[in-house]
Design a protein around this motif. Sequence first.
Motif, short mmCIF file in Angstrom:
data_model
loop_
_atom_site.label_atom_id
_atom_site.label_comp_id
_atom_site.label_asym_id
_atom_site.label_seq_id
_atom_site.Cartn_x
_atom_site.Cartn_y
_atom_site.Cartn_z
N THR A 103 45.56 45.83 40.88
CA THR A 103 46.60 44.81 41.00
C THR A 103 47.55 44.92 39.82
O THR A 103 47.19 45.42 38.75
CB THR A 103 46.00 43.40 41.03
OG1 THR A 103 45.31 43.16 39.80
CG2 THR A 103 45.03 43.25 42.19
N ASN A 104 48.78 44.41 40.01
CA ASN A 104 49.71 44.40 38.89
C ASN A 104 49.39 43.22 37.97
O ASN A 104 48.50 42.41 38.25
CB ASN A 104 51.16 44.36 39.38
CG ASN A 104 51.48 43.09 40.16
OD1 ASN A 104 50.63 42.23 40.37
ND2 ASN A 104 52.73 42.97 40.60
N ALA A 105 50.10 43.11 36.87
CA ALA A 105 49.77 42.13 35.83
C ALA A 105 49.82 40.70 36.35
O ALA A 105 48.99 39.87 35.97
CB ALA A 105 50.72 42.30 34.64
N GLU A 106 50.77 40.38 37.19
CA GLU A 106 50.90 39.00 37.68
C GLU A 106 50.09 38.74 38.94
O GLU A 106 50.04 37.62 39.43
CB GLU A 106 52.37 38.67 37.94
CG GLU A 106 53.03 39.53 39.00
CD GLU A 106 54.50 39.18 39.19
OE1 GLU A 106 55.09 39.68 40.16
OE2 GLU A 106 55.03 38.42 38.37
N SER A 132 50.61 39.85 41.99
CA SER A 132 51.40 39.70 43.22
C SER A 132 51.29 40.90 44.15
O SER A 132 51.55 40.78 45.35
CB SER A 132 52.87 39.46 42.87
OG SER A 132 53.41 40.57 42.16
N ARG A 133 50.92 42.07 43.61
CA ARG A 133 50.83 43.27 44.42
C ARG A 133 49.54 44.03 44.13
O ARG A 133 48.97 43.92 43.04
CB ARG A 133 52.04 44.20 44.17
CG ARG A 133 53.37 43.59 44.59
CD ARG A 133 54.50 44.60 44.44
NE ARG A 133 55.79 44.00 44.74
CZ ARG A 133 56.95 44.67 44.73
NH1 ARG A 133 56.95 45.97 44.43
NH2 ARG A 133 58.07 44.06 45.03
N LEU A 163 47.48 48.00 44.76
CA LEU A 163 47.59 49.41 45.11
C LEU A 163 46.35 49.79 45.90
O LEU A 163 45.24 49.73 45.39
CB LEU A 163 47.70 50.26 43.84
CG LEU A 163 48.98 50.10 43.02
CD1 LEU A 163 48.93 51.01 41.81
CD2 LEU A 163 50.22 50.39 43.86
N ARG A 182 53.05 55.09 45.76
CA ARG A 182 53.27 55.54 44.39
C ARG A 182 52.05 56.32 43.91
O ARG A 182 50.94 56.13 44.40
CB ARG A 182 53.56 54.38 43.45
CG ARG A 182 52.41 53.41 43.28
CD ARG A 182 52.61 52.52 42.06
NE ARG A 182 53.85 51.79 42.07
CZ ARG A 182 54.30 51.07 41.04
NH1 ARG A 182 53.57 51.01 39.92
NH2 ARG A 182 55.43 50.41 41.12
N GLU A 199 51.51 50.51 48.10
CA GLU A 199 51.77 49.29 47.34
C GLU A 199 52.06 48.15 48.31
O GLU A 199 53.00 48.22 49.10
CB GLU A 199 52.95 49.49 46.39
CG GLU A 199 53.19 48.31 45.47
CD GLU A 199 54.26 48.57 44.43
OE1 GLU A 199 54.57 47.64 43.66
OE2 GLU A 199 54.79 49.71 44.39
N SER A 213 49.78 41.17 47.55
CA SER A 213 48.40 40.70 47.50
C SER A 213 48.21 39.48 48.39
O SER A 213 49.04 38.57 48.40
CB SER A 213 48.00 40.34 46.07
OG SER A 213 46.74 39.71 46.03
#
Length: 268
Positions: A3-6, A8-9, A11, A46, A55, A58
Amino acid sequence: MMTNAEGSRILKPLDQGERNSTEIAAYRSLSCSPLAPYLCTFHGTRKVEQAEYMELNSAYFGMRGPTATLDIKIGKKTWEDNAATAKIEKESKKFDEIYSASSAMDGFRVAGMKAGDLQLDSTNLKARFSLKTHEFGEWLLPAFLASAPGFGPLPKGPAGQCRPESRGCEVDMQAATDILAQLKAISAAAEQGFGGTLRAASLLFTREMRVGGRWAVHLIDLAHYTESAEKRDDNFCDGLQNFVRTWEDWCGVNPPPSWFTVCCVTRK
């Protein structure tokens, strides 16, 4: 998955092969269909350290505290219309041996669930031959919509003869009603046609395990989407309609108070 830092998404890892290219194509195609609002938004692919990922948004973004997850496979038939004979025979054999006396006969079945101590996965679901349709209203849906700490673990035993302890948890019936409205919207969208057939796709339900908490419903597992000129995918649409009716029947019945605590709140 990463997941990304926030948060929201995510992989989703991609292996090399035809199935992955099919799933990518499915997201692109279905994003232009009436089902688009119910997908996890696809943001392309990606590479990270030589590995390739899809991508996606979430399904848990914005949720806090303990969360519950429910994965429901839609459609009695799980193989593509153009599948090889060997695959059809294998899947048909699995259906007859494991799912023929379960809710799968009505076109939907549990693929997995995690809510507190209650966990359903391929191991314990196969051991009990999945769930019967009446068990959805008796304990599965209440368990998914229960407040933390949630229902107890699933005891061993065949489908229809054992169920987890409710442990006096509150069940958010307002959320149940709201999710039902979303399911009806998804069903109506599917009836408009989506340019193909969906096999082994799932509805992924996520929620905060508290009364009045956030929830979401997304259509996932699109690797077996096949473009078609057929206006209606009977396998998918019929299974989804039966699942909606099952959810609706549960919402319309007041469960015994000794089983779990019903809680209804009005959301602002």
